[in-house]
Design a protein around this motif. Structure first.
Motif, PDB file in Angstrom:
ATOM      1  N   ALA A  13       0.836  -1.192   0.000  1.00 26.24           N
ATOM      2  CA  ALA A  13       0.000   0.000   0.000  1.00 26.24           C
ATOM      3  C   ALA A  13       0.872   1.244   0.000  1.00 26.24           C
ATOM      4  O   ALA A  13       2.080   1.175   0.244  1.00 26.24           O
ATOM      5  CB  ALA A  13      -0.907   0.002   1.233  1.00 26.24           C
ATOM      6  N   ALA A  14       0.239   2.389  -0.253  1.00 27.23           N
ATOM      7  CA  ALA A  14       0.934   3.672  -0.245  1.00 27.23           C
ATOM      8  C   ALA A  14       0.158   4.655   0.628  1.00 27.23           C
ATOM      9  O   ALA A  14      -1.036   4.874   0.395  1.00 27.23           O
ATOM     10  CB  ALA A  14       1.048   4.222  -1.666  1.00 27.23           C
ATOM     11  N   PRO A  15       0.790   5.250   1.649  1.00 24.52           N
ATOM     12  CA  PRO A  15       0.115   6.261   2.468  1.00 24.52           C
ATOM     13  C   PRO A  15      -0.367   7.417   1.598  1.00 24.52           C
ATOM     14  O   PRO A  15       0.350   7.857   0.693  1.00 24.52           O
ATOM     15  CB  PRO A  15       1.207   6.718   3.448  1.00 24.52           C
ATOM     16  N   TYR A  16      -1.586   7.918   1.905  1.00 25.55           N
ATOM     17  CA  TYR A  16      -2.123   8.963   1.030  1.00 25.55           C
ATOM     18  C   TYR A  16      -2.560  10.226   1.762  1.00 25.55           C
ATOM     19  O   TYR A  16      -2.433  11.321   1.235  1.00 25.55           O
ATOM     20  CB  TYR A  16      -3.293   8.422   0.208  1.00 25.55           C
ATOM     21  N   ASP A  17      -3.119  10.115   2.953  1.00 18.13           N
ATOM     22  CA  ASP A  17      -3.552  11.300   3.680  1.00 18.13           C
ATOM     23  C   ASP A  17      -3.615  10.974   5.167  1.00 18.13           C
ATOM     24  O   ASP A  17      -3.382   9.830   5.570  1.00 18.13           O
ATOM     25  CB  ASP A  17      -4.901  11.823   3.164  1.00 18.13           C
ATOM     26  N   MET A  46      -3.854   7.581   9.722  1.00 16.30           N
ATOM     27  CA  MET A  46      -3.333   7.764   8.373  1.00 16.30           C
ATOM     28  C   MET A  46      -4.145   6.870   7.450  1.00 16.30           C
ATOM     29  O   MET A  46      -4.606   5.804   7.862  1.00 16.30           O
ATOM     30  CB  MET A  46      -1.857   7.385   8.317  1.00 16.30           C
ATOM     31  N   GLU A  47      -4.357   7.289   6.245  1.00 16.30           N
ATOM     32  CA  GLU A  47      -5.064   6.464   5.269  1.00 16.30           C
ATOM     33  C   GLU A  47      -4.112   6.111   4.135  1.00 16.30           C
ATOM     34  O   GLU A  47      -3.159   6.845   3.850  1.00 16.30           O
ATOM     35  CB  GLU A  47      -6.289   7.196   4.718  1.00 16.30           C
ATOM     36  N   HIS A  48      -4.377   4.987   3.495  1.00 17.21           N
ATOM     37  CA  HIS A  48      -3.488   4.538   2.423  1.00 17.21           C
ATOM     38  C   HIS A  48      -4.289   3.933   1.288  1.00 17.21           C
ATOM     39  O   HIS A  48      -5.469   3.596   1.445  1.00 17.21           O
ATOM     40  CB  HIS A  48      -2.482   3.511   2.953  1.00 17.21           C
ATOM     41  N   MET A  49      -3.636   3.804   0.154  1.00 18.02           N
ATOM     42  CA  MET A  49      -4.225   3.133  -0.988  1.00 18.02           C
ATOM     43  C   MET A  49      -3.746   1.677  -0.974  1.00 18.02           C
ATOM     44  O   MET A  49      -2.578   1.404  -1.239  1.00 18.02           O
ATOM     45  CB  MET A  49      -3.823   3.838  -2.290  1.00 18.02           C
TER      46      MET A  49
END
Length: 383
Positions: free
Chosen positions: A160-164, A291-294
Motif C-alpha cells: 500500500a501507499a500512504p495517502y492522507d 493515516m489512510e493509504h491506498m
C-alpha cells in the motif's frame, strides 16, 4: 509437469499479484522455449497475460472524499490512460474487507484503507498484494513518519501507499456551545447530560473504546480497565440521539442542527466549515489520529494500480485532492510546497514529523478486535 500445468501455475501467480506482467511474460517465454513448443495452449496463456486492462475498481469512503478523488485524480487519470476507475463506496471498511475475502481474485483492486491496523488485517488475511516501489517514484515524496509504520509491519515489501491523514476529534455546533466550554470539557463533552438528545457518535467499536479510554483517563493504546471503558460507552449511549454510519451522515446531522456535539472526522468538519455551517473542531489530548493509504489487493492489475497510485501522489494531484476532501496529503512539506488552503486544514503538520498526533498501535488493537467489537455490538443494542 506438463506444459498446461506449468502455464496454469504461472498464470495463477500472476493473477494473485505474486508476479508483475514483465516477469510473468519472461517466465512464460522461457517455459515455452524450454518445452520447445509454440502450441495453441501457450498462445492462449500469452493472450491472457496481454489481456487489455480497461478498468480498475476503487472502494472508498463516499461523499466529499470520493468526489475529490473522482474529480482531481480518477477522471484525469482516465483521460490520460484510457483506463476507467470504477469507484464504489462504503461506510465502514469492515464491509469491503468481508466482501473481498469471499470474492474472486481481481474483483476488488484498490481500497482507500483507514490506517495501519487495517493494513495489518489486509496483510494477515493474505489479501494484500505486493507493489513494486520502482513503479511509484512519487513514494519518495511521502513523509517518513507515514512510511515507517507500514515498513515496520512489512519490511520486505509494501502492499500500500500512504495517502492522507487526519483525526477523529470532537465537533460541536458553535451556535449552542462555545469554544471555551467545549475545549474545557474535552472528551467529557460527549458525556454532558445537559446535551442529552443532541449528542451523536460513530457506530464503530474502536472509536467507542478509544473515547471511553480518554473519558476514564487511560492510554488508548494500553487500556487496562476495559470494563470502565464500556461503562462510559453505556453512559454515552443513553445521551445519544443517533450513531452515524458514514461521513455523509455525520455531515448531514451537524448541518441540520440535529446534533450539537459528536466525535467527528477532521476533514468532514472542515468541509462543513467551508459550507458556512457553524461547527467548531478540536482534538482532545490523545484523540484518535489516523493515516489512510491506498491498499492494493491480490489479483489486481498490479502495474496499472501502481501507475494510478503514482498519478495520485503527483504533487499537483495530491494537493488538489487534499484541498477538495479537506484532509492533508501524505506528501512531506519539507519536500513539497503546500498551498495556504492545505496549511489551514485541521491536523496539518508543517514539520512533516506528526509528533503532535496519537496514532493507533496496530498490534494492540488487532489483538483485541474480536472481543471488543462483539462487546460494543452488544452494548449498542442495550446490553
Amino acid at each position: 509437469m506438463d506444459n498446461s500445468k506449468r502455464y496454469a501455475r504461472l498464470l495463477e501467480r500472476y493473477r494473485n499479484g505474486d508476479l508483475d506482467r514483465r516477469t510473468f511474460l519472461g517466465l512464460l517465454g522461457c517455459a515455452g522455449l524450454a518445452a520447445g513448443v509454440a502450441s495453441t495452449s501457450f498462445t492462449s496463456w500469452v493472450r491472457a497475460a496481454h489481456a487489455e486492462v480497461t478498468q480498475i475498481r476503487f472502494d472508498g469512503w463516499g461523499g466529499s472524499v470520493s468526489e475529490a478523488l473522482r474529480k482531481h485524480a480518477f477522471e484525469p487519470y482516465t483521460a490520460k490512460t484510457g483506463i476507467k476507475v470504477v469507484d464504489s463506496t462504503f461506510g465502514d471498511e469492515q464491509e469491503v474487507f468481508v466482501k473481498a475475502k469471499t470474492a474472486q481474485p481481481g474483483e476488488y483492486n484498490l481500497v482507500h484503507s483507514s490506517g495501519i491496523t487495517f493494513y495489518k488485517k489486509w496483510v494477515d488475511s493474505g489479501l494484500s498484494a505486493t507493489i513494486n516501489e520502482a513503479n511509484i517514484p512519487n513514494l519518495a515524496l511521502v513523509m517518513p513518519a507515514l512510511m515507517e509504520p507500514y515498513r515496520k509491519l512489512t519490511p520486505d515489501a509494501l502492499g500500500a501507499a500512504p495517502y492522507d491523514y487526519g483525526a477523529t476529534g470532537i465537533a460541536y455546533r458553535t451556535d449552542h456551545i462555545s469554544k471555551e466550554e467545549a475545549e474545557a470539557q474535552g472528551a467529557m463533552l460527549l458525556l454532558n447530560p445537559d446535551l442529552k438528545g443532541k449528542i451523536g457518535g460513530w457506530n464503530n467499536w474502536q472509536t467507542r473504546a478509544w473515547y471511553g479510554a480518554l473519558q476514564t483517563g487511560q492510554d488508548p493504546n494500553n487500556i487496562q480497565d476495559i470494563d470502565a471503558v464500556w461503562e462510559k460507552a453505556r453512559e454515552h449511549r443513553e445521551l445519544v440521539l443517533k450513531y452515524w454510519e458514514s461521513g455523509a451522515e455525520l455531515m448531514d446531522l451537524l448541518a441540520k442542527d440535529e446534533i450539537w456535539a459528536t466525535e467527528a472526522w477532521s476533514g468532514r468538519v472542515a468541509a462543513l466549515q467551508q459550507q458556512g455551517v457553524p461547527v467548531g473542531f478540536f482534538n482532545p489530548k490523545n484523540s484518535f489520529a489516523w493515516m489512510e493509504h491506498m491498499q492494493v489487493l491480490k489479483g489486481s492489475p498490479i502495474e496499472q494500480c501502481e501507475e494510478l497510485i503514482n498519478f495520485m501522489l503527483e504533487p499537483a494531484t495530491a494537493i488538489a485532492v487534499a484541498e477538495a476532501q479537506s484532509y492533508p496529503p501524505s506528501l512531506d512539506p519539507s519536500k513539497v510546497e503546500m498551498t495556504d488552503k492545505v496549511k489551514a486544514l485541521p491536523c496539518y503538520d508543517p514539520t512533516g514529523k506528526l509528533e503532535n498526533l496519537t496514532f493507533e498501535d496496530p498490534n494492540f488493537w488487532t489483538a483485541h478486535e474480536a472481543e471488543w467489537s462483539k462487546a460494543w455490538n452488544r452494548i449498542s443494542k442495550g446490553a
